[in-house]
Design a protein around this motif. Structure first.
Motif, short mmCIF file in Angstrom:
data_model
loop_
_atom_site.label_atom_id
_atom_site.label_comp_id
_atom_site.label_asym_id
_atom_site.label_seq_id
_atom_site.Cartn_x
_atom_site.Cartn_y
_atom_site.Cartn_z
N GLU A 71 0.83 -1.21 0.00
CA GLU A 71 0.00 0.00 0.00
C GLU A 71 0.86 1.26 0.00
O GLU A 71 0.60 2.20 -0.72
N ARG A 72 1.89 1.26 0.84
CA ARG A 72 2.76 2.44 0.93
C ARG A 72 3.52 2.67 -0.37
O ARG A 72 3.68 3.80 -0.80
N SER A 73 4.00 1.64 -1.02
CA SER A 73 4.76 1.82 -2.26
C SER A 73 3.82 2.10 -3.43
O SER A 73 4.20 2.79 -4.36
N GLY A 74 2.60 1.61 -3.41
CA GLY A 74 1.63 1.85 -4.48
C GLY A 74 1.17 3.29 -4.52
O GLY A 74 0.91 3.83 -5.58
N VAL A 75 1.08 3.95 -3.37
CA VAL A 75 0.64 5.34 -3.32
C VAL A 75 1.65 6.22 -4.05
O VAL A 75 1.28 7.11 -4.80
N ASP A 76 2.93 5.98 -3.85
CA ASP A 76 3.96 6.77 -4.51
C ASP A 76 3.91 6.62 -6.02
O ASP A 76 4.05 7.58 -6.76
N GLU A 77 3.68 5.40 -6.52
CA GLU A 77 3.62 5.16 -7.96
C GLU A 77 2.40 5.84 -8.57
O GLU A 77 2.48 6.38 -9.67
N GLU A 78 1.26 5.85 -7.88
CA GLU A 78 0.06 6.51 -8.39
C GLU A 78 0.26 8.01 -8.48
O GLU A 78 -0.18 8.64 -9.43
N GLU A 79 0.92 8.60 -7.48
CA GLU A 79 1.17 10.04 -7.51
C GLU A 79 2.07 10.40 -8.69
O GLU A 79 1.87 11.41 -9.35
N VAL A 80 3.08 9.58 -8.97
CA VAL A 80 3.99 9.83 -10.09
C VAL A 80 3.22 9.71 -11.41
O VAL A 80 3.38 10.53 -12.31
N ALA A 81 2.35 8.71 -11.53
CA ALA A 81 1.57 8.53 -12.75
C ALA A 81 0.62 9.70 -12.96
O ALA A 81 0.45 10.18 -14.08
N ASP A 82 0.01 10.21 -11.90
CA ASP A 82 -0.88 11.36 -12.02
C ASP A 82 -0.13 12.61 -12.44
O ASP A 82 -0.61 13.42 -13.21
N ASP A 83 1.09 12.77 -11.93
CA ASP A 83 1.89 13.93 -12.29
C ASP A 83 2.28 13.89 -13.76
O ASP A 83 2.35 14.93 -14.42
N ASP A 84 2.55 12.72 -14.31
CA ASP A 84 2.92 12.60 -15.72
C ASP A 84 1.76 12.96 -16.64
O ASP A 84 1.94 13.53 -17.70
N ASP A 85 0.55 12.62 -16.24
CA ASP A 85 -0.63 12.89 -17.06
C ASP A 85 -0.97 14.38 -17.11
O ASP A 85 -1.55 14.86 -18.08
N ASP A 86 -0.60 15.13 -16.10
CA ASP A 86 -0.97 16.55 -16.02
C ASP A 86 -0.21 17.40 -17.03
O ASP A 86 -0.72 18.39 -17.53
N GLU A 87 1.00 17.07 -17.34
CA GLU A 87 1.87 17.83 -18.24
C GLU A 87 1.90 19.30 -17.87
O GLU A 87 1.52 20.18 -18.64
N GLY A 88 2.33 19.56 -16.65
CA GLY A 88 2.49 20.94 -16.23
C GLY A 88 1.26 21.51 -15.57
O GLY A 88 1.26 22.65 -15.16
N GLY A 89 0.19 20.80 -15.47
CA GLY A 89 -1.00 21.27 -14.78
C GLY A 89 -1.80 22.29 -15.57
O GLY A 89 -2.60 23.02 -15.01
N GLU A 90 -1.60 22.40 -16.88
CA GLU A 90 -2.34 23.37 -17.68
C GLU A 90 -3.74 22.85 -17.96
O GLU A 90 -3.95 21.64 -18.13
N PRO A 91 -4.73 23.72 -18.05
CA PRO A 91 -6.10 23.26 -18.35
C PRO A 91 -6.19 22.75 -19.79
O PRO A 91 -5.45 23.18 -20.69
N VAL A 92 -7.09 21.80 -20.01
CA VAL A 92 -7.27 21.19 -21.31
C VAL A 92 -8.66 21.54 -21.82
O VAL A 92 -9.64 21.46 -21.09
N GLU A 93 -8.74 21.99 -23.06
CA GLU A 93 -10.03 22.33 -23.65
C GLU A 93 -10.55 21.13 -24.44
O GLU A 93 -9.84 20.57 -25.25
N VAL A 94 -11.79 20.74 -24.15
CA VAL A 94 -12.39 19.60 -24.82
C VAL A 94 -13.56 20.11 -25.64
O VAL A 94 -14.43 20.79 -25.13
N ILE A 95 -13.56 19.78 -26.94
CA ILE A 95 -14.64 20.21 -27.85
C ILE A 95 -15.43 18.97 -28.24
O ILE A 95 -14.88 18.02 -28.76
N VAL A 96 -16.74 19.02 -28.02
CA VAL A 96 -17.60 17.91 -28.36
C VAL A 96 -18.55 18.37 -29.43
O VAL A 96 -19.27 19.35 -29.28
N GLU A 97 -18.53 17.70 -30.57
CA GLU A 97 -19.42 18.05 -31.67
C GLU A 97 -20.57 17.06 -31.74
O GLU A 97 -20.38 15.87 -31.54
N ASP A 98 -21.75 17.55 -32.07
CA ASP A 98 -22.93 16.69 -32.20
C ASP A 98 -22.95 15.99 -33.52
O ASP A 98 -22.70 16.36 -34.55
#
Length: 98
Positions: A71-98
């Protein structure tokens, strides 16, 4: 026995309790009982505790330690994975077309 005196040891609904003042000899002898099962009465307080003379108790301790480590080692890996997905923490614009 007077009304204001309460027993220091006994059972409530089948669960043992012991509120006598603990000493080192009683503590050591209650955690190491080779002739008993995996669970023994606690030397102080309510309920049961592990009998360290039983090999089954050591298996329980090893499994609990492994789960805690995982559990203790898994928490650290999840935090690292979440940080990689953020790419600097910039907001992402999502456009959905009908």
């Amino acid at each position: 026995m007077a009304d204001d005196e309460k027993p220091e040891t006994g059972t409530i609904l089948g669960v043992p309790y012991n509120f006598e003042r603990p000493n080192l000899r009683r503590l050591l002898s209650s955690y190491w009982q080779p002739g008993q099962g995996m669970l023994v009465e606690k030397p102080f307080g309510v309920g049961y505790t592990l009998n360290l003379a039983s090999w089954r108790s050591w298996v329980v301790i090893a499994v609990a330690a492994a789960l805690f480590y995982q559990e203790r080692s898994g928490v650290d890996e999840e935090e690292v994975a979440d940080d990689d997905d953020d790419e600097g923490g910039e907001p992402v614009e999502v456009i959905v077309e009908d």
